[in-house]
Scaffold this motif. Structure first.
Motif, short mmCIF file in Angstrom:
data_model
loop_
_atom_site.label_atom_id
_atom_site.label_comp_id
_atom_site.label_asym_id
_atom_site.label_seq_id
_atom_site.Cartn_x
_atom_site.Cartn_y
_atom_site.Cartn_z
N VAL A 194 0.85 -1.19 0.00
CA VAL A 194 0.00 0.00 0.00
C VAL A 194 0.89 1.24 0.00
N LYS A 195 0.31 2.34 -0.39
CA LYS A 195 1.05 3.59 -0.48
C LYS A 195 0.47 4.61 0.47
N ARG A 196 1.34 5.35 1.14
CA ARG A 196 0.92 6.38 2.07
C ARG A 196 1.58 7.70 1.70
N LYS B 81 4.14 15.31 5.48
CA LYS B 81 2.73 15.66 5.37
C LYS B 81 1.93 15.05 6.50
N PHE B 82 2.24 13.81 6.82
CA PHE B 82 1.55 13.13 7.91
C PHE B 82 1.79 13.84 9.24
N LEU B 83 3.05 14.20 9.51
CA LEU B 83 3.38 14.88 10.76
C LEU B 83 2.76 16.27 10.83
N LEU B 84 2.70 16.95 9.68
CA LEU B 84 2.08 18.28 9.64
C LEU B 84 0.60 18.18 9.98
N MET C 145 -5.83 8.44 11.91
CA MET C 145 -4.67 8.72 11.06
C MET C 145 -3.54 7.73 11.32
N ILE C 146 -3.24 7.50 12.57
CA ILE C 146 -2.15 6.59 12.92
C ILE C 146 -2.50 5.15 12.53
N SER C 147 -3.74 4.73 12.83
CA SER C 147 -4.15 3.37 12.52
C SER C 147 -4.16 3.11 11.03
#
Length: 436
Positions: A10-12, A17-20, A393-395
């Motif tokens: 899978v791609k994330r 961007k995630f931390l922002l 978001m984390i899950s």
């Protein structure tokens, strides 16, 4: 390091961007934490609750999230007890949403108590004559069940699965999920019902008082029914929202359509029962208390007759019918509109059962009592929403929540040759990829 934690195939989005996004949501959450600390340190004088409104915005939010979290117990019941195997593709997300809703309810109650360090009093010094004691016990037990159901999902991270102990533990817990799903459905039936029963037994509050079936007022059954009806709608709406944000198809349409159809029929049958209950209250229960039903809606724009029409017609029959008929159910626009209306409807029902029950005058010479929450109440009500967003978001980033994601979003890039042709998973892996 971060890429090694992301599920295979899978791609994330990039880590920055995630931390922002986490930082932005976390900043709002800190605002809620600050308000929560004010309530704990300075006391409940930080709120606008008074002698009329001992139950206010927090309790409405508590009842609303518990109703919306009903998708977890009802989906688990359908999957493991009634054998709706297709629900295995959305059951993980239903459990995650249920875990968020019920942990949020516990957090809200911890703030509302004012002295959370004494929260154990309700268990050790239980008032066996109070419905809220039964609610506290069942709510806590079901939250434990949801935690047990979420643990194997959390352990499905591919790095954790490299440890044999955790791999075997995850597999064995998945195998036992049917027992936990059945237990959760049993516990949910009673605490959802008792939350409604609290309003139904208030004979001094004619707006919410109801007649009984055996020892339970009608509201006992209506609260459980509505949670089972609207909870799956909330799960579908959050799934749709996640797909829009991630720009990925996460669950096949046939699964979405099946859950929407079940939710539609549950909503439609519930709103018929709710209408019968309302009519009986209008023309039998309220007159037996020496009052007419119009007395509870007159000369008040906030709690006028429009709120009754909105709850039953616009947010009841309309979303139920939209989800029942195939043409509107399979149309993304009308389906999402129905889901939103249903969510608003069940939240509106909890609003009137808490706020309007206390605002409505109990004597002919009384006047309506208005209530405006303080900013601390608003901030602490937003707090669990931000917490839920962060946990989702984390899950989603690090756990294989959606079993169909790899199939629906194949990675076809030179630097990911293993994704071009994914091997068929072994039976044990399939079991591990499904959570209750």
């Amino acid at each position: 390091m971060d890429s090694a934690l992301i599920p295979e195939g899978v791609k994330r989005c990039s880590l920055w961007k995630f931390l922002l996004a986490l930082a932005l949501v976390g900043a709002v959450m800190l605002w809620g934490v600050y308000a929560m600390l004010l309530c704990w340190i300075k006391g409940l004088n930080q709120t606008n609750m008074n002698d009329y409104y001992g139950f206010a915005l927090w309790i409405w939010a508590d009842l609303a999230v518990i109703a919306l979290g009903g998708g977890a117990f009802f989906t688990g019941l359908l999957k493991y007890v009634f054998g709706k195997d297709q629900l295995k593709y959305i059951i993980n997300y239903a459990v995650l949403i249920g875990f968020i809703c019920y942990s949020s309810a516990q957090l809200i109650l911890g703030i509302d108590v004012g002295q959370p360090l004494r929260g154990w009093f309700i268990f050790w010094h239980a008032n066996v004559h109070s419905m809220l004691t039964e609610v506290a016990f069942c709510l806590t037990c079901y939250f434990i069940v949801l935690t047990i159901e979420y643990i194997p999902l959390a352990l499905d991270n591919r790095q954790i699965q490299k440890v044999p102990f955790f791999a075997n533990l995850t597999h064995n817990m998945h195998s036992a999920m049917a027992v936990f799903a059945a237990t959760g459905a049993f516990l949910s039936f009673f605490h959802q019902g008792s939350l409604g029963g609290v309003s139904g037994v208030l004979f001094g509050r004619p707006f919410s008082f109801r007649e009984h079936i055996l020892i339970w007022p009608y509201t006992f059954f209506l609260f459980t029914w509505s949670a089972a009806a609207f909870g799956p709608s909330f799960t579908l709406f959050v799934t749709w929202l996640t797909e829009k944000i991630t720009r990925k198809k996460l669950v096949k349409d046939e699964v979405i359509h099946m859950v929407a159809k079940i939710s539609g029929w549950m909503i439609f049958t519930y709103i018929i029962a709710k209408s019968i209950d309302t009519l009986y209250w209008m023309f039998a229960t309220a007159p037996s208390q020496g009052l007419q039903w119009s007395f509870f809606y007159q000369n008040n724009p906030l709690y006028g007759k429009w709120i009754l029409f909105t709850e039953i017609i616009i947010c009841g029959f309309l979303p139920g019918l939209l989800l029942i008929f195939k043409a509107t159910r399979e149309n993304p626009t009308t389906r999402v509109a129905a889901l939103v209306l249903g969510i608003v409807g069940v939240c509106l029902n909890r609003w009137v059962m808490v706020l309007q029950t206390l605002a409505a005058p109990v004597m002919p010479f009384d006047s309506w009592v208005m209530y405006i929450p303080s900013w601390q109440e608003v901030a602490t009500t937003i707090l669990p929403i931000t917490y839920g967003i962060i946990l989702i978001m984390i899950s989603h980033r690090y756990l294989p929540i959606f079993p169909q994601e790899r199939e629906l979003n194949p990675i076809d890039t030179p630097d990911a040759p293993e994704a071009a042709e994914l091997p068929e998973p072994a039976p044990a892996v399939v079991a591990e990829g499904q959570s209750a």
